[in-house]
Design a protein around this motif. Sequence first.
Motif, PDB file in Angstrom:
ATOM      1  N   TYR A   1       0.824  -1.175  -0.176  1.00 46.39           N
ATOM      2  CA  TYR A   1       0.012   0.123   0.062  1.00 46.39           C
ATOM      3  C   TYR A   1       0.946   1.004   0.093  1.00 46.39           C
ATOM      4  O   TYR A   1       0.446   2.402  -0.483  1.00 46.39           O
ATOM      5  CB  TYR A   1      -1.049  -0.133   1.211  1.00 46.39           C
ATOM      6  CG  TYR A   1      -1.839  -1.156   1.086  1.00 46.39           C
ATOM      7  CD1 TYR A   1      -2.873  -1.300   0.462  1.00 46.39           C
ATOM      8  CD2 TYR A   1      -1.493  -2.360   1.973  1.00 46.39           C
ATOM      9  CE1 TYR A   1      -3.836  -2.081   0.422  1.00 46.39           C
ATOM     10  CE2 TYR A   1      -2.518  -3.469   2.195  1.00 46.39           C
ATOM     11  CZ  TYR A   1      -3.189  -3.516   1.448  1.00 46.39           C
ATOM     12  OH  TYR A   1      -4.497  -4.561   1.302  1.00 46.39           O
ATOM     13  N   ILE A   2       1.909   1.231   0.585  1.00 52.84           N
ATOM     14  CA  ILE A   2       2.771   2.415   0.860  1.00 52.84           C
ATOM     15  C   ILE A   2       3.555   2.425  -0.555  1.00 52.84           C
ATOM     16  O   ILE A   2       3.825   3.563  -1.091  1.00 52.84           O
ATOM     17  CB  ILE A   2       3.876   2.172   1.683  1.00 52.84           C
ATOM     18  CG1 ILE A   2       3.217   1.881   3.263  1.00 52.84           C
ATOM     19  CG2 ILE A   2       4.671   3.507   1.859  1.00 52.84           C
ATOM     20  CD1 ILE A   2       2.328   3.290   3.656  1.00 52.84           C
TER      21      ILE A   2
ATOM     22  N   ILE B   1      -4.504   4.063 -14.374  1.00 48.42           N
ATOM     23  CA  ILE B   1      -3.255   4.250 -13.581  1.00 48.42           C
ATOM     24  C   ILE B   1      -3.241   3.798 -12.188  1.00 48.42           C
ATOM     25  O   ILE B   1      -2.475   2.996 -11.696  1.00 48.42           O
ATOM     26  CB  ILE B   1      -2.598   5.594 -13.803  1.00 48.42           C
ATOM     27  CG1 ILE B   1      -2.355   5.817 -15.079  1.00 48.42           C
ATOM     28  CG2 ILE B   1      -1.215   5.668 -12.843  1.00 48.42           C
ATOM     29  CD1 ILE B   1      -1.855   7.285 -15.313  1.00 48.42           C
ATOM     30  N   VAL B   2      -4.397   4.216 -11.487  1.00 43.61           N
ATOM     31  CA  VAL B   2      -4.542   3.573 -10.240  1.00 43.61           C
ATOM     32  C   VAL B   2      -4.709   2.106 -10.018  1.00 43.61           C
ATOM     33  O   VAL B   2      -4.140   1.449  -9.206  1.00 43.61           O
ATOM     34  CB  VAL B   2      -5.612   4.378  -9.361  1.00 43.61           C
ATOM     35  CG1 VAL B   2      -6.254   3.996  -8.240  1.00 43.61           C
ATOM     36  CG2 VAL B   2      -5.278   5.891  -9.359  1.00 43.61           C
TER      37      VAL B   2
ATOM     38  N   THR C   1       0.313  -4.120  -9.624  1.00 37.09           N
ATOM     39  CA  THR C   1       1.507  -4.123  -9.111  1.00 37.09           C
ATOM     40  C   THR C   1       1.507  -4.795  -7.864  1.00 37.09           C
ATOM     41  O   THR C   1       2.384  -5.563  -7.545  1.00 37.09           O
ATOM     42  CB  THR C   1       2.248  -2.864  -9.081  1.00 37.09           C
ATOM     43  OG1 THR C   1       2.359  -2.459 -10.604  1.00 37.09           O
ATOM     44  CG2 THR C   1       3.729  -2.988  -8.772  1.00 37.09           C
ATOM     45  N   GLY C   2       0.860  -4.148  -6.964  1.00 35.20           N
ATOM     46  CA  GLY C   2       0.871  -4.556  -5.501  1.00 35.20           C
ATOM     47  C   GLY C   2       0.443  -5.925  -5.342  1.00 35.20           C
ATOM     48  O   GLY C   2       0.578  -6.532  -4.350  1.00 35.20           O
ATOM     49  N   ALA C   3      -0.361  -6.612  -5.976  1.00 29.96           N
ATOM     50  CA  ALA C   3      -1.029  -7.844  -5.915  1.00 29.96           C
ATOM     51  C   ALA C   3      -0.075  -8.761  -6.672  1.00 29.96           C
ATOM     52  O   ALA C   3      -0.178 -10.128  -6.664  1.00 29.96           O
ATOM     53  CB  ALA C   3      -2.626  -7.932  -6.201  1.00 29.96           C
ATOM     54  N   GLY C   4       0.545  -8.301  -7.872  1.00 29.19           N
ATOM     55  CA  GLY C   4       1.376  -9.247  -8.772  1.00 29.19           C
ATOM     56  C   GLY C   4       2.663  -9.838  -8.213  1.00 29.19           C
ATOM     57  O   GLY C   4       2.960  -9.705  -6.941  1.00 29.19           O
ATOM     58  N   PRO C   5       3.451 -10.510  -8.882  1.00 28.75           N
ATOM     59  CA  PRO C   5       4.560 -11.476  -8.687  1.00 28.75           C
ATOM     60  C   PRO C   5       5.596 -10.464  -8.243  1.00 28.75           C
ATOM     61  O   PRO C   5       6.634 -11.243  -7.650  1.00 28.75           O
ATOM     62  CB  PRO C   5       4.627 -12.358  -9.739  1.00 28.75           C
ATOM     63  CG  PRO C   5       4.042 -11.728 -10.957  1.00 28.75           C
ATOM     64  CD  PRO C   5       2.815 -10.696 -10.525  1.00 28.75           C
ATOM     65  N   HIS C   6       5.897  -9.465  -8.739  1.00 27.04           N
ATOM     66  CA  HIS C   6       7.180  -8.653  -8.651  1.00 27.04           C
ATOM     67  C   HIS C   6       6.910  -7.779  -7.514  1.00 27.04           C
ATOM     68  O   HIS C   6       6.559  -6.667  -7.387  1.00 27.04           O
ATOM     69  CB  HIS C   6       7.398  -7.877  -9.962  1.00 27.04           C
ATOM     70  CG  HIS C   6       7.656  -8.395 -11.101  1.00 27.04           C
ATOM     71  ND1 HIS C   6       8.693  -9.431 -11.275  1.00 27.04           N
ATOM     72  CD2 HIS C   6       6.923  -8.381 -12.397  1.00 27.04           C
ATOM     73  CE1 HIS C   6       8.850  -9.597 -12.531  1.00 27.04           C
ATOM     74  NE2 HIS C   6       7.734  -9.495 -13.126  1.00 27.04           N
ATOM     75  N   ALA C   7       7.367  -8.450  -6.254  1.00 22.70           N
ATOM     76  CA  ALA C   7       7.240  -7.687  -4.983  1.00 22.70           C
ATOM     77  C   ALA C   7       8.389  -6.846  -4.592  1.00 22.70           C
ATOM     78  O   ALA C   7       8.083  -5.849  -3.958  1.00 22.70           O
ATOM     79  CB  ALA C   7       7.228  -8.897  -3.916  1.00 22.70           C
ATOM     80  N   GLY C   8       9.365  -6.776  -5.343  1.00 25.94           N
ATOM     81  CA  GLY C   8      10.757  -5.829  -5.006  1.00 25.94           C
ATOM     82  C   GLY C   8      11.598  -6.290  -4.223  1.00 25.94           C
ATOM     83  O   GLY C   8      12.703  -5.658  -3.953  1.00 25.94           O
ATOM     84  N   ASP C   9      11.492  -7.676  -3.715  1.00 28.72           N
ATOM     85  CA  ASP C   9      12.492  -8.111  -3.016  1.00 28.72           C
ATOM     86  C   ASP C   9      12.389  -9.679  -3.158  1.00 28.72           C
ATOM     87  O   ASP C   9      11.493 -10.448  -3.266  1.00 28.72           O
ATOM     88  CB  ASP C   9      12.454  -7.972  -1.503  1.00 28.72           C
ATOM     89  CG  ASP C   9      13.599  -8.340  -0.499  1.00 28.72           C
ATOM     90  OD1 ASP C   9      14.814  -7.547  -0.871  1.00 28.72           O
ATOM     91  OD2 ASP C   9      13.679  -9.293   0.089  1.00 28.72           O
TER      92      ASP C   9
ATOM     93  N   HIS D   1       4.857  -8.922   1.751  1.00 27.04           N
ATOM     94  CA  HIS D   1       3.673  -8.935   1.933  1.00 27.04           C
ATOM     95  C   HIS D   1       2.861  -8.332   0.589  1.00 27.04           C
ATOM     96  O   HIS D   1       3.429  -7.324   0.120  1.00 27.04           O
ATOM     97  CB  HIS D   1       2.980  -8.106   3.199  1.00 27.04           C
ATOM     98  CG  HIS D   1       1.491  -7.874   3.233  1.00 27.04           C
ATOM     99  ND1 HIS D   1       0.537  -8.811   3.308  1.00 27.04           N
ATOM    100  CD2 HIS D   1       0.691  -6.733   3.006  1.00 27.04           C
ATOM    101  CE1 HIS D   1      -0.764  -8.296   3.257  1.00 27.04           C
ATOM    102  NE2 HIS D   1      -0.588  -7.069   3.055  1.00 27.04           N
ATOM    103  N   ARG D   2       1.894  -8.971   0.103  1.00 21.37           N
ATOM    104  CA  ARG D   2       1.298  -8.479  -1.232  1.00 21.37           C
ATOM    105  C   ARG D   2      -0.192  -8.000  -0.852  1.00 21.37           C
ATOM    106  O   ARG D   2      -0.968  -8.436   0.040  1.00 21.37           O
ATOM    107  CB  ARG D   2       0.997  -9.514  -2.283  1.00 21.37           C
ATOM    108  CG  ARG D   2       2.525 -10.333  -2.483  1.00 21.37           C
ATOM    109  CD  ARG D   2       3.632  -9.252  -2.838  1.00 21.37           C
ATOM    110  NE  ARG D   2       3.506  -8.553  -4.039  1.00 21.37           N
ATOM    111  CZ  ARG D   2       3.760  -7.274  -4.690  1.00 21.37           C
ATOM    112  NH1 ARG D   2       4.183  -6.632  -3.457  1.00 21.37           N
ATOM    113  NH2 ARG D   2       3.608  -6.801  -5.795  1.00 21.37           N
TER     114      ARG D   2
END
Length: 329
Positions: free
Chosen positions: A136-137, A189-190, A196-204, A209-210
């Motif tokens: 969310y952040i 866009i929103v 993005t927040g629910a998808g597989p590319h979490a960033g780490d 958490h997704r």
Amino acid sequence: MPSSLNPLEQIARRWQPSARFVERAALAAVVMAVVIVVTGGAVRLTQSGLGCPTWPTCTEDSLTPTHAMGINGAIEFGNRMLTYVLCAVVGLLIIAARSRTPMRRSLTKLGWAQFWIVMGNAVVGGITVLTGLNPYIVSAHFLLSTALLTVAVLTWWRVREGDAEPRDLVARPVRQLTWLLVGATGALIVIGTVVTGAGPHAGDANKVHRIPLDWQEITQLHVDFVYIVLGLSAALWFTLRAVKAPAATRRTVSELLAVLLLQGVVGYVQYFTHLPEVVVGIHMFGSCLVWIAALRVLLSQRERAELPAPVAAPAPAAQPVAEAAASSR
């Protein structure tokens, strides 16, 4: 006295940038707003979101990444450093707009708005790291970047306009259709940030958490809005031709349609190839172009003339010689 002037006033007394310089500074701010979105996406797509595990320093003991942190630390820290470049570009815009004569307060206000959005988003970026990439952040971080891009585009457009009251170039129903198009594009866009927040590319690489939604269903909603935006764009294009709107206004809608079609192709490619990182990055870049194109459609439907130059007060009439002589007795 000169010593009592603030630094911006002192610079304005010594430097007079050209109108073209101010326009280029505004365009550079737009470019940097896009760059910061794309590099932020690269951080997530390379799983470097926690390359620097804390903020504002990179580690508890080091301001910069250590050799042991590898490429992920370098990517994350590099993106942080780009914020300083962005600040420098926005600062140059503020100084140039303030130094230009006559000074246009509308431009300096927009420049300062960009600066404070950058500062606020830097804090949100830090919170993103401290919360372990809370989705969310992360979404709020991206949306603030979109807000920065919005103000940057508006500033770039305003540089090339005057400061008189805006005059519509199309009828009110056409403007209303355009606002509906821009609103649908914003919603697109929103929804993309939710994907993005629910998808597989979490960033780490570690478990992050997704957003607890089926990302494929959200993706379908995202696609539905793509068709809505395409339909509204096509309707606006035919409407502008029917009412014989200015050619420049019609051209912006054609450009929006072209960008939307290219973005749609990229979207389908990334979906059917199972979201490769490079294609997702191109899609993020495309989302910036779509938003810029939509804003240009809206802004092209008005014009602002230059304000008339202030009329100098007439000089006092010379006193007749005889009257002056009499008054001196």
